[in-house]
Scaffold this active site. Structure first.
Site, PDB file in Angstrom:
ATOM      1  N   ASP A  13      46.268  34.299  42.511  1.00 58.69           N
ATOM      2  CA  ASP A  13      44.987  32.817  41.552  1.00 58.69           C
ATOM      3  C   ASP A  13      45.097  32.223  42.410  1.00 58.69           C
ATOM      4  OD1 ASP A  13      43.558  35.007  40.637  1.00 58.69           O
ATOM      5  OD2 ASP A  13      45.456  35.356  39.408  1.00 58.69           O
ATOM      6  N   LYS A  16      42.746  30.886  47.290  1.00 59.98           N
ATOM      7  CA  LYS A  16      42.532  30.817  48.353  1.00 59.98           C
ATOM      8  C   LYS A  16      41.354  30.989  48.506  1.00 59.98           C
ATOM      9  CE  LYS A  16      44.971  34.920  47.932  1.00 59.98           C
ATOM     10  NZ  LYS A  16      45.384  34.778  46.353  1.00 59.98           N
ATOM     11  N   GLY A  40      39.962  38.861  43.546  1.00 58.10           N
ATOM     12  CA  GLY A  40      38.513  38.237  43.102  1.00 58.10           C
ATOM     13  C   GLY A  40      38.512  36.197  43.288  1.00 58.10           C
ATOM     14  N   HIS A  41      37.499  36.000  44.898  1.00 56.17           N
ATOM     15  CA  HIS A  41      37.793  35.208  45.138  1.00 56.17           C
ATOM     16  C   HIS A  41      36.462  34.476  45.069  1.00 56.17           C
ATOM     17  CE1 HIS A  41      40.400  36.891  48.758  1.00 56.17           C
ATOM     18  NE2 HIS A  41      41.563  37.136  48.261  1.00 56.17           N
ATOM     19  N   GLN A 220      45.754  38.279  46.403  1.00 62.35           N
ATOM     20  CA  GLN A 220      47.094  38.594  45.560  1.00 62.35           C
ATOM     21  C   GLN A 220      48.318  37.320  46.394  1.00 62.35           C
ATOM     22  OE1 GLN A 220      45.860  42.061  46.726  1.00 62.35           O
ATOM     23  NE2 GLN A 220      44.575  41.357  45.127  1.00 62.35           N
TER      24      GLN A 220
HETATM   25  P1  IMP Z   1      46.358  46.150  40.958  1.00 64.74           P
HETATM   26  O1  IMP Z   1      46.584  45.343  41.747  1.00 64.74           O
HETATM   27  O2  IMP Z   1      45.837  46.058  40.346  1.00 64.74           O
HETATM   28  O3  IMP Z   1      47.017  47.373  40.715  1.00 64.74           O
HETATM   29  O4  IMP Z   1      47.279  45.184  39.997  1.00 64.74           O
HETATM   30  C1  IMP Z   1      48.804  45.005  40.155  1.00 64.74           C
HETATM   31  C2  IMP Z   1      49.659  43.441  39.123  1.00 64.74           C
HETATM   32  O5  IMP Z   1      49.075  42.492  40.257  1.00 64.74           O
HETATM   33  C3  IMP Z   1      49.198  42.922  37.620  1.00 64.74           C
HETATM   34  O6  IMP Z   1      49.784  42.496  37.874  1.00 64.74           O
HETATM   35  C4  IMP Z   1      47.248  42.388  38.893  1.00 64.74           C
HETATM   36  O7  IMP Z   1      47.286  41.281  37.377  1.00 64.74           O
HETATM   37  C5  IMP Z   1      48.251  41.612  39.394  1.00 64.74           C
HETATM   38  N1  IMP Z   1      46.978  41.372  40.531  1.00 64.74           N
HETATM   39  C6  IMP Z   1      46.452  41.813  41.274  1.00 64.74           C
HETATM   40  N2  IMP Z   1      45.288  41.644  42.363  1.00 64.74           N
HETATM   41  C7  IMP Z   1      45.346  39.897  41.587  1.00 64.74           C
HETATM   42  C8  IMP Z   1      44.394  39.042  41.975  1.00 64.74           C
HETATM   43  O8  IMP Z   1      43.525  38.704  42.572  1.00 64.74           O
HETATM   44  N3  IMP Z   1      45.642  37.777  41.666  1.00 64.74           N
HETATM   45  C9  IMP Z   1      46.220  37.994  40.854  1.00 64.74           C
HETATM   46  N4  IMP Z   1      46.909  39.064  39.969  1.00 64.74           N
HETATM   47  C10 IMP Z   1      46.619  40.092  41.380  1.00 64.74           C
END
Ligand code: IMP
Length: 423
Positions: A13, A16, A40-41, A220
């Site tokens: 977040d 990017k 989520g871009h 991420q």
């Molecule tokens: P997962 O990737 O859905 O398995 O989540 C694992 C961890 O990564 C959790 O803490 C999510 O909130 C975090 N996470 C995954 N994708 C994002 C993102 O795009 N932005 C922020 N946090 C993310």
């Protein structure tokens, strides 16, 4: 500059999407190499918000070719929805979206597994996005997963689904998605996606040989890297620049690595966050920064920037330039704190033991704030002295030049600089 990467340096977040959007306007290719629908871009082309989860942000520029490379995981049903949303804006994707035939497929079973694990024992909860990311990567490495190529052939698909079910049955209930319930919908969705499927490693090798401009779009952030991050409170992919070669299937080395950090710090989900603020200041950052998740809508945890962690991730990701975003959110604070280390922690790196990580107590340097609205700044000279001093402090501590400063969500609200202004 033929190869560039834009990567998150915190827990995702960082903003990017907006930077990739403006940089990809000048690129021949935009490539996602890890993660999937958990991203989520958020971008505002022509002022109209769009959130991309699977698709590379270059889809918003009609001359940019977009690649979803093999290191990604993909929910084919959600991807079709995203394609429809983008095409509804008049941006056709035929001939400029390519999906690796080796990409890992998230099935309804993976979604069920992710959701049920998050609903289970609190000690095992990660706070995931519930997009099936962990189970899909787990099946890839357990060698029982599905790949894009399997969706294009009924016999292969049935075999692959059976493989997954044989191994996962002990973790699911009788009403969980099974081979028969998943086969037909997956075949149908595979048929719809067939025209996009390609050997993307070969395609990128050819593009590199032709000296095309290629942008690798990270999802991420480095602190969520499956190995280098705050394990086990991480995502399941390699989010640093080290993930690019394996993620695209080419032993390349990226020339320009732009690491993106907010001017403060946020995190969603569980896990340690040494500079987190659970007080009024944290609330003020959340409100001013609109810090609610783009994928899940969850309120983000907020805190001061952690320069010690930033220096660590710049090293592991080989960052050549920093992009600092949401600097405008810091306007109006009397003073600003920056994390410069942790009490009693002498090592140059971050602890691998999560219990030690959780115990870290930050040490801060305090810098003067500024009152002015900076959201209309178009170059570094427009910024108040204290904002420039803040940037200079970041740059000096981390040892990497700041190349881009962002002061608002619009495409226009960021500018390049040859390092943060001195003096
Ligand atoms: P997962 O990737 O859905 O398995 O989540 C694992 C961890 O990564 C959790 O803490 C999510 O909130 C975090 N996470 C995954 N994708 C994002 C993102 O795009 N932005 C922020 N946090 C993310």
């Amino acid at each position: 500059m033929p190869t560039t990467a834009i990567l998150g340096l915190q827990w995702g977040d960082e903003g990017k999407g907006k930077l990739v959007d403006s940089v990809s306007a000048r690129q021949d290719f935009c490539v996602r190499f890890q993660g999937g629908g958990n991203a989520g871009h958020t971008v505002y082309p022509e002022g109209k918000k769009i959130v991309l989860h699977h698709l590379p942000t270059g889809v918003l520029h009609k001359d940019c070719v977009n690649v979803m490379a093999q290191g990604m995981v993909m929910d084919p049903f959600k991807l079709l929805e995203e394609i429809a949303e983008v095409e509804a804006r008049g941006l056709k994707l035929d001939g400029r979206l390519f999906i690796s035939d080796r990409i890992a497929i998230t099935t309804p079973l993976h979604l069920t597994l992710d959701v049920s694990r998050e609903a289970g024992d609190v000690a095992n909860q990660i706070g995931t996005t519930k997009r099936g990311i962990g189970p899909t990567y787990a099946d890839r490495y357990d060698r029982v997963g599905l790949r894009m190529a399997d969706l294009l052939d009924e016999v292969s698909l049935r075999e692959a689904l059976q493989r997954t079910q044989n191994v996962r049955a002990c973790q699911t209930t009788d009403d969980a998605p099974n081979v028969e319930s998943m086969l037909k919908p997956l075949l149908e969705v595979g048929e719809k996606l067939r025209k996009y499927v390609a050997d993307t490693s070969l395609m990128l090798a050819e593009a590199m040989a032709e000296n095309k401009n290629i942008l690798f779009e990270g999802a991420q952030g480095a602190m969520l890297d499956v190995v280098q991050g705050t394990y086990p409170y991480v995502t399941s992919s390699y989010t640093t620049a080290a993930g690019i070669p394996a993620g695209v299937g080419l032993a390349l080395s990226v020339e320009k690595v732009i690491g993106v950090t907010k001017a403060y710090c946020t995190r969603v989900g569980e896990g340690p966050f040494p500079t987190e603020l659970t007080d009024e200041t944290g609330n003020k950052l959340r409100e001013a920064g609109g810090e609610f998740g783009a994928t899940t809508g969850r309120p983000r945890r907020c805190g001061w920037i952690d320069l010690f962690a930033l220096r660590y991730v710049c090293r592991i990701s080989g960052v050549t330039h920093i992009a600092i975003t949401k600097l405008d959110v810091l306007s109006g604070f009397n003073e600003l704190k920056v994390g410069v280390g942790y009490e009693g922690h002498d090592a140059p790196g971050l602890p691998a033991d999560i219990r030690k990580f959780i115990a870290l107590k930050p040490k801060y340097e305090t810098l003067p704030g500024w009152k002015d609205d900076i959201s209309k700044a178009t170059n570094a000279a427009d910024l108040p002295d204290n904002a420039r001093a803040y940037l200079r402090y970041v740059e000096d501590f981390v040892g990497v030049p700041i190349g881009i400063i962002s002061v608002g969500p619009e495409r226009e609200a960021s500018f390049e600089t040859d390092g943060a202004p001195k003096g």
